[in-house]
Design an enzyme around this catalytic site. Structure first.
Site, PDB file in Angstrom:
ATOM      1  N   GLY A 110      10.285 -30.576 111.429  1.00  0.00           N
ATOM      2  CA  GLY A 110       9.875 -31.493 112.491  1.00  0.00           C
ATOM      3  C   GLY A 110      10.431 -31.025 113.819  1.00  0.00           C
ATOM      4  O   GLY A 110      11.401 -30.246 113.852  1.00  0.00           O
ATOM      5  N   GLN A 150      13.425 -32.042 122.313  1.00  0.00           N
ATOM      6  CA  GLN A 150      14.224 -30.909 121.830  1.00  0.00           C
ATOM      7  C   GLN A 150      13.885 -29.603 122.550  1.00  0.00           C
ATOM      8  O   GLN A 150      14.626 -28.633 122.451  1.00  0.00           O
ATOM      9  CB  GLN A 150      14.046 -30.725 120.314  1.00  0.00           C
ATOM     10  CG  GLN A 150      14.684 -31.863 119.511  1.00  0.00           C
ATOM     11  CD  GLN A 150      14.504 -31.663 118.021  1.00  0.00           C
ATOM     12  OE1 GLN A 150      13.455 -31.988 117.474  1.00  0.00           O
ATOM     13  NE2 GLN A 150      15.508 -31.101 117.365  1.00  0.00           N
ATOM     14  N   CYS A 177      19.331 -31.070 111.784  1.00  0.00           N
ATOM     15  CA  CYS A 177      18.603 -31.160 113.046  1.00  0.00           C
ATOM     16  C   CYS A 177      18.687 -29.818 113.750  1.00  0.00           C
ATOM     17  O   CYS A 177      19.760 -29.226 113.826  1.00  0.00           O
ATOM     18  CB  CYS A 177      19.215 -32.254 113.923  1.00  0.00           C
ATOM     19  SG  CYS A 177      18.335 -32.490 115.479  1.00  0.00           S
ATOM     20  N   HIS A 189      13.475 -39.803 111.912  1.00  0.00           N
ATOM     21  CA  HIS A 189      14.371 -38.848 112.605  1.00  0.00           C
ATOM     22  C   HIS A 189      13.735 -38.403 113.932  1.00  0.00           C
ATOM     23  O   HIS A 189      14.410 -38.370 114.969  1.00  0.00           O
ATOM     24  CB  HIS A 189      14.630 -37.667 111.670  1.00  0.00           C
ATOM     25  CG  HIS A 189      15.410 -36.530 112.252  1.00  0.00           C
ATOM     26  ND1 HIS A 189      16.638 -36.127 111.750  1.00  0.00           N
ATOM     27  CD2 HIS A 189      15.141 -35.675 113.269  1.00  0.00           C
ATOM     28  CE1 HIS A 189      17.080 -35.097 112.472  1.00  0.00           C
ATOM     29  NE2 HIS A 189      16.193 -34.796 113.390  1.00  0.00           N
ATOM     30  N   HIS A 223      14.609 -39.237 118.121  1.00  0.00           N
ATOM     31  CA  HIS A 223      14.746 -38.265 119.215  1.00  0.00           C
ATOM     32  C   HIS A 223      14.077 -38.780 120.489  1.00  0.00           C
ATOM     33  O   HIS A 223      14.609 -38.620 121.586  1.00  0.00           O
ATOM     34  CB  HIS A 223      14.098 -36.921 118.851  1.00  0.00           C
ATOM     35  CG  HIS A 223      14.985 -35.979 118.095  1.00  0.00           C
ATOM     36  ND1 HIS A 223      16.165 -35.483 118.604  1.00  0.00           N
ATOM     37  CD2 HIS A 223      14.853 -35.409 116.878  1.00  0.00           C
ATOM     38  CE1 HIS A 223      16.716 -34.649 117.727  1.00  0.00           C
ATOM     39  NE2 HIS A 223      15.938 -34.591 116.659  1.00  0.00           N
TER      40      HIS A 223
END
Ligand code: GNR
Ligand code: NI
Length: 172
Positions: free
Chosen positions: A46, A51, A94, A136, A140
């Site tokens: 993912g 990010q 992560c 998850h 973010h």
């Protein structure tokens, strides 16, 4: 398609709350393609836009196993509209916290509403790893990381380790 750089903690960008995507156009689709390439390259299952430093509400994922065909999914403006009482525990990692893994307990099943890459409204029922991954990634978009579910002791230890690494590489 372009592979982008993944942001690592303690970069404060990872704590920002992302803004809704106003319109699903070619630019958004190109961004999603870059995110998928970056995710596959990492490799990860993912990736949220924040990010790679883009503060927009979208993420991509592919939880297909190695022996299964690829199954990339793009979630734009996602919303969890239902979560199960029942929980499950997965060991999470992560890409923004490399090589650190810990168990996290979350709702076992979720229903998520989102726009797909055509901009159409879609709904999906998810369980197991898919449900965990969706939660998850959605975290973010709200500036939340899986280490926030751990004890303060564990979280402080991880943050300190990565702060030290960032300082070292800034010097080099
Ligand atoms: O690659 C990833 N693996 C993973 C494993 C368990 C639970 C969540 C994830 S997501 C992670 C990639 C990532 O950092 N996405 O934000
Ligand atoms: Ni992550």
């Amino acid at each position: 398609m372009t592979k982008r750089d993944i942001i690592i903690i303690p970069d404060p960008v990872l704590r920002e709350v992302c803004e809704p995507v106003a319109k699903v156009d070619d630019a958004v689709r190109a961004l999603a393609d870059d995110m998928l390439e970056t995710m596959y390259e990492a490799p990860g299952i993912g990736l949220a836009a924040s990010q790679i430093g883009i503060l927009q509400r979208l993420f991509v994922l592919d939880v297909a196993k190695e022996d299964e065909p690829k199954n990339p999914i793009v979630f734009i403006n996602p919303k969890i509209v239902w979560s199960s009482e029942e929980t499950s525990v997965y060991q999470e990692g992560c890409l923004s916290i490399p090589e650190y893994y810990e168990d996290v307990e979350r709702p076992a099943r979720v229903k998520v509403q989102f726009q797909n890459r055509e901009g159409s409204e879609q709904e999906m029922d998810a369980d197991s790893l898919l449900a965990t991954c969706i939660q998850h990634e959605l975290d973010h978009l709200n500036g939340k990381l899986f280490i926030d579910y751990l004890s303060k002791l564990k979280r402080d230890r991880v943050m300190k380790k990565f702060a030290k690494q960032a300082k070292q590489s800034a010097k080099a």
